[in-house]
Design a protein around this motif. Structure first.
Motif, PDB file in Angstrom:
ATOM      1  N   ILE A  99      61.458 -45.631 -53.186  1.00  0.00           N
ATOM      2  CA  ILE A  99      61.567 -44.460 -52.189  1.00  0.00           C
ATOM      3  C   ILE A  99      62.743 -44.682 -51.406  1.00  0.00           C
ATOM      4  CG2 ILE A  99      60.186 -43.505 -50.578  1.00  0.00           C
ATOM      5  CD1 ILE A  99      57.653 -44.623 -51.786  1.00  0.00           C
ATOM      6  N   LYS A 100      63.551 -43.750 -51.086  1.00  0.00           N
ATOM      7  CA  LYS A 100      64.744 -43.562 -50.154  1.00  0.00           C
ATOM      8  C   LYS A 100      64.530 -43.424 -48.682  1.00  0.00           C
ATOM      9  CE  LYS A 100      68.974 -43.330 -49.667  1.00  0.00           C
ATOM     10  NZ  LYS A 100      70.109 -44.708 -49.721  1.00  0.00           N
ATOM     11  N   VAL A 101      64.619 -44.482 -48.168  1.00  0.00           N
ATOM     12  CA  VAL A 101      64.472 -44.232 -46.606  1.00  0.00           C
ATOM     13  C   VAL A 101      65.606 -43.896 -45.667  1.00  0.00           C
ATOM     14  CG1 VAL A 101      63.502 -45.822 -44.592  1.00  0.00           C
ATOM     15  CG2 VAL A 101      62.865 -46.316 -46.692  1.00  0.00           C
ATOM     16  N   ALA A 102      65.329 -42.955 -45.125  1.00  0.00           N
ATOM     17  CA  ALA A 102      66.281 -42.313 -43.924  1.00  0.00           C
ATOM     18  C   ALA A 102      65.931 -43.105 -42.683  1.00  0.00           C
ATOM     19  CB  ALA A 102      66.408 -40.891 -43.959  1.00  0.00           C
ATOM     20  N   MET A 103      66.516 -44.014 -42.075  1.00  0.00           N
ATOM     21  CA  MET A 103      66.043 -44.768 -40.547  1.00  0.00           C
ATOM     22  C   MET A 103      66.759 -44.399 -39.819  1.00  0.00           C
ATOM     23  SD  MET A 103      66.538 -47.347 -38.563  1.00  0.00           S
ATOM     24  CE  MET A 103      67.633 -48.578 -39.698  1.00  0.00           C
ATOM     25  N   THR A 104      65.859 -44.262 -38.293  1.00  0.00           N
ATOM     26  CA  THR A 104      66.712 -43.847 -37.298  1.00  0.00           C
ATOM     27  C   THR A 104      65.977 -45.125 -36.337  1.00  0.00           C
ATOM     28  OG1 THR A 104      67.285 -41.582 -37.647  1.00  0.00           O
ATOM     29  CG2 THR A 104      67.271 -42.344 -35.013  1.00  0.00           C
ATOM     30  N   ARG A 105      66.881 -45.855 -35.699  1.00  0.00           N
ATOM     31  CA  ARG A 105      66.210 -46.758 -34.685  1.00  0.00           C
ATOM     32  C   ARG A 105      66.758 -46.186 -33.173  1.00  0.00           C
ATOM     33  NH1 ARG A 105      66.612 -49.499 -29.892  1.00  0.00           N
ATOM     34  NH2 ARG A 105      64.901 -50.899 -30.069  1.00  0.00           N
ATOM     35  N   LYS A 106      65.634 -46.150 -32.439  1.00  0.00           N
ATOM     36  CA  LYS A 106      65.432 -45.872 -31.077  1.00  0.00           C
ATOM     37  C   LYS A 106      64.616 -46.341 -30.313  1.00  0.00           C
ATOM     38  CE  LYS A 106      67.309 -41.214 -31.464  1.00  0.00           C
ATOM     39  NZ  LYS A 106      67.136 -39.743 -30.739  1.00  0.00           N
ATOM     40  N   ASP A 126      68.126 -54.915 -36.712  1.00  0.00           N
ATOM     41  CA  ASP A 126      68.389 -55.716 -37.808  1.00  0.00           C
ATOM     42  C   ASP A 126      66.886 -55.828 -38.680  1.00  0.00           C
ATOM     43  OD1 ASP A 126      67.130 -57.067 -35.955  1.00  0.00           O
ATOM     44  OD2 ASP A 126      68.293 -58.693 -36.061  1.00  0.00           O
ATOM     45  N   TRP A 127      65.984 -55.745 -37.863  1.00  0.00           N
ATOM     46  CA  TRP A 127      64.616 -55.719 -38.537  1.00  0.00           C
ATOM     47  C   TRP A 127      64.676 -54.418 -39.456  1.00  0.00           C
ATOM     48  CZ3 TRP A 127      59.645 -57.078 -35.419  1.00  0.00           C
ATOM     49  CH2 TRP A 127      58.552 -57.428 -36.458  1.00  0.00           C
ATOM     50  N   CYS A 128      64.814 -53.455 -38.702  1.00  0.00           N
ATOM     51  CA  CYS A 128      64.717 -52.102 -39.093  1.00  0.00           C
ATOM     52  C   CYS A 128      65.253 -52.024 -40.539  1.00  0.00           C
ATOM     53  CB  CYS A 128      65.256 -51.014 -38.233  1.00  0.00           C
ATOM     54  SG  CYS A 128      64.425 -50.810 -36.615  1.00  0.00           S
ATOM     55  N   ARG A 129      66.556 -52.579 -40.706  1.00  0.00           N
ATOM     56  CA  ARG A 129      67.373 -52.232 -41.571  1.00  0.00           C
ATOM     57  C   ARG A 129      66.899 -53.296 -42.797  1.00  0.00           C
ATOM     58  NH1 ARG A 129      71.535 -49.071 -41.138  1.00  0.00           N
ATOM     59  NH2 ARG A 129      72.236 -48.611 -39.060  1.00  0.00           N
ATOM     60  N   ALA A 130      66.496 -54.468 -42.630  1.00  0.00           N
ATOM     61  CA  ALA A 130      66.178 -55.430 -43.663  1.00  0.00           C
ATOM     62  C   ALA A 130      64.755 -54.822 -44.242  1.00  0.00           C
ATOM     63  CB  ALA A 130      65.751 -56.697 -42.890  1.00  0.00           C
ATOM     64  N   ALA A 131      63.922 -54.246 -43.342  1.00  0.00           N
ATOM     65  CA  ALA A 131      62.690 -53.727 -43.940  1.00  0.00           C
ATOM     66  C   ALA A 131      62.635 -52.564 -44.732  1.00  0.00           C
ATOM     67  CB  ALA A 131      61.661 -53.493 -42.648  1.00  0.00           C
ATOM     68  N   SER A 132      63.597 -51.791 -44.567  1.00  0.00           N
ATOM     69  CA  SER A 132      63.854 -50.344 -44.929  1.00  0.00           C
ATOM     70  C   SER A 132      64.816 -50.694 -46.315  1.00  0.00           C
ATOM     71  CB  SER A 132      65.106 -49.508 -44.166  1.00  0.00           C
ATOM     72  OG  SER A 132      64.309 -48.821 -42.933  1.00  0.00           O
ATOM     73  N   ALA A 138      66.716 -39.565 -57.030  1.00  0.00           N
ATOM     74  CA  ALA A 138      66.078 -40.193 -55.705  1.00  0.00           C
ATOM     75  C   ALA A 138      65.016 -39.671 -55.127  1.00  0.00           C
ATOM     76  CB  ALA A 138      67.235 -40.619 -54.702  1.00  0.00           C
ATOM     77  N   GLN A 139      65.184 -38.111 -55.117  1.00  0.00           N
ATOM     78  CA  GLN A 139      64.073 -37.430 -54.397  1.00  0.00           C
ATOM     79  C   GLN A 139      62.788 -37.463 -55.517  1.00  0.00           C
ATOM     80  OE1 GLN A 139      66.236 -33.835 -54.189  1.00  0.00           O
ATOM     81  NE2 GLN A 139      66.600 -33.871 -52.052  1.00  0.00           N
ATOM     82  N   ALA A 140      63.087 -37.301 -56.611  1.00  0.00           N
ATOM     83  CA  ALA A 140      61.895 -37.640 -57.388  1.00  0.00           C
ATOM     84  C   ALA A 140      61.163 -38.791 -57.434  1.00  0.00           C
ATOM     85  CB  ALA A 140      62.426 -37.512 -59.033  1.00  0.00           C
ATOM     86  N   GLN A 141      61.823 -39.989 -56.882  1.00  0.00           N
ATOM     87  CA  GLN A 141      61.053 -41.274 -56.632  1.00  0.00           C
ATOM     88  C   GLN A 141      60.598 -41.095 -55.281  1.00  0.00           C
ATOM     89  OE1 GLN A 141      63.558 -44.676 -57.100  1.00  0.00           O
ATOM     90  NE2 GLN A 141      64.640 -43.393 -58.699  1.00  0.00           N
ATOM     91  N   GLY A 142      60.606 -40.324 -54.631  1.00  0.00           N
ATOM     92  CA  GLY A 142      60.127 -39.926 -53.167  1.00  0.00           C
ATOM     93  C   GLY A 142      61.257 -40.332 -52.123  1.00  0.00           C
ATOM     94  N   SER A 143      60.866 -39.924 -50.958  1.00  0.00           N
ATOM     95  CA  SER A 143      61.851 -40.159 -49.677  1.00  0.00           C
ATOM     96  C   SER A 143      61.055 -40.684 -48.628  1.00  0.00           C
ATOM     97  CB  SER A 143      62.698 -39.175 -49.690  1.00  0.00           C
ATOM     98  OG  SER A 143      62.142 -37.909 -49.376  1.00  0.00           O
ATOM     99  N   LEU A 144      61.543 -40.992 -47.529  1.00  0.00           N
ATOM    100  CA  LEU A 144      60.865 -41.301 -46.324  1.00  0.00           C
ATOM    101  C   LEU A 144      61.634 -41.284 -45.156  1.00  0.00           C
ATOM    102  CD1 LEU A 144      58.065 -42.548 -44.987  1.00  0.00           C
ATOM    103  CD2 LEU A 144      59.149 -44.680 -45.174  1.00  0.00           C
ATOM    104  N   VAL A 145      61.229 -40.589 -44.188  1.00  0.00           N
ATOM    105  CA  VAL A 145      62.217 -40.601 -42.841  1.00  0.00           C
ATOM    106  C   VAL A 145      61.373 -41.306 -41.883  1.00  0.00           C
ATOM    107  CG1 VAL A 145      62.904 -38.892 -40.994  1.00  0.00           C
ATOM    108  CG2 VAL A 145      62.857 -38.076 -43.425  1.00  0.00           C
ATOM    109  N   LEU A 146      62.120 -42.472 -41.491  1.00  0.00           N
ATOM    110  CA  LEU A 146      61.465 -43.462 -40.570  1.00  0.00           C
ATOM    111  C   LEU A 146      61.892 -43.578 -39.284  1.00  0.00           C
ATOM    112  CD1 LEU A 146      59.486 -46.076 -40.609  1.00  0.00           C
ATOM    113  CD2 LEU A 146      61.727 -47.323 -41.571  1.00  0.00           C
ATOM    114  N   TYR A 147      61.306 -43.322 -38.348  1.00  0.00           N
ATOM    115  CA  TYR A 147      61.739 -43.643 -36.943  1.00  0.00           C
ATOM    116  C   TYR A 147      61.150 -45.149 -36.447  1.00  0.00           C
ATOM    117  CZ  TYR A 147      62.769 -38.622 -36.093  1.00  0.00           C
ATOM    118  OH  TYR A 147      62.979 -37.566 -36.251  1.00  0.00           O
TER     119      TYR A 147
END
Length: 339
Positions: free
Chosen positions: A49-56, A34-40, A19-28
């Motif tokens: 690319i693996k997305v680590a999403m935090t909603r605030k 619901d929109w955050c999760r659907a888009a991620s 997963a790291q080889a494909q890439g990763s992304l930290v998204l605020y």
């Protein structure tokens, strides 16, 4: 043997995982959960690319990006009102990027990108307003409000809910709107009078819409699209464009300065500006006006051309000094007041 050596290193954690080889992304993320999760999820599926999403909320994200500036954790800040994105750009917390998709955007979405020399871009727009639960108002014998002034009626005591402008971009837009609409002195007098009728200052700008739908409050001040999101399932919820006029937002996106996954951040940025990506708003019952000219505007979205919008000064009210000054004044003169 080389293959065995690679397996041994991988088992020891010395080689990146697939997963790291494909890439990763930290998204605020500053839009609704619901929109955050659907888009991620869609971005992960399309790119690997693996997305680590935090909603605030927007104000919370700005505070976090600022606190982490010496050791950035996020790569992209996606969504939320444009004012804190402008402040972040001014303070050097975000970095410039010219996406090949910029030429596909509405003029209003390109303006913040030009204003900040490429540090933030518009992804959607929406008008500020309020909504009410007609069933609740009828049961309490309170007239249905049509204007900002109506919300000051003593009959609305403990019946109005709005977010705290320190954490919420929506509520900061309200503060900046009344100051521009009425002048600063009268605008703050309005906020002080409104305070007497507020039952709760929420952390999130969209929370009052949910409270209106549940009947927990009679009136909620939100962006109109947030109220419409709950109104589609609850016919008792009515959405109002205030008669005096109102402000609006340009929901924005920025790449965090010092992003560890810069290539992934640029891929998200380009993807998020496509019509297909912007359609996830409407698919999750979020009815903002998208910024890509080819993205369909949801039929439920407020008709911005039919709303009396003020000439909102994004440059002034998105500046660090002005935003800090107004928030400090609200903290000092409005929030501590008794009711």
């Amino acid at each position: 043997m080389p293959a065995l050596g690679a397996l041994t290193l991988a088992a020891a954690g010395l080689l990146p995982m697939a997963a790291q080889a494909q890439g990763s992304l930290v998204l605020y993320c500053g839009v609704n959960e619901d929109w955050c999760r659907a888009a991620s999820t869609a971005f992960e599926r399309e790119t690997g690319i693996k997305v680590a999403m935090t909603r605030k909320s927007s104000g919370e994200i700005l505070a976090q990006v600022k606190a982490e500036s010496s050791n950035p954790r996020a790569d992209v800040w996606w969504g939320g009102t444009g004012d804190p994105h402008l402040q972040a750009a001014e303070e050097g917390l975000t970095t410039d990027y010219k996406s090949p998709k910029v030429g596909e955007l509405q003029d209003w979405a390109v303006r913040p990108w030009e204003q900040t020399k490429g540090r933030t871009v518009g992804i959607y727009s929406g008008a500020l307003g309020f909504g009410y639960n007609a069933k609740v108002l009828k049961s309490r014998g309170i007239p249905e409000p049509k204007c900002w002034a109506d919300l000051l009626d003593p009959k609305f005591k403990d019946e109005v809910q709005v977010a705290d402008p320190n954490s919420s971009g929506t509520a900061y837009t309200l503060l900046a709107t009344v100051v521009q609409l009425m002048g600063e002195d009268k605008g703050f007098e309005y906020m002080k009078a409104l305070h007497k009728n507020v039952n709760q200052y929420t952390k999130s700008g969209s929370a009052p819409a949910k409270a209106v739908s549940l009947g927990e409050t009679a009136v909620g001040i939100t962006f109109m699209h947030d109220m419409i999101s709950v109104a589609v399932d609850n016919p008792d919820v009515k959405t109002v464009a205030p008669c005096e006029g109102t402000g609006y937002e340009i929901g924005s996106m920025s790449i965090v300065k010092g992003a560890r996954n810069l290539d992934s951040a640029k891929r998200w940025y380009d993807w998020a500006l496509t019509p297909a990506a912007q359609e996830f708003g409407a698919k999750t019952k979020n009815f903002q006006v998208p910024s890509n000219k080819a993205a369909p505007t949801p039929p439920e979205a407020p008709k911005l051309a039919e709303i009396k919008l003020i000439p909102y000064d994004f440059a002034k009210y998105g500046s660090s000094d002005e935003r800090r000054r107004l928030l400090a004044k609200w903290d000092r003169e409005v929030k501590p007041l008794s009711k």
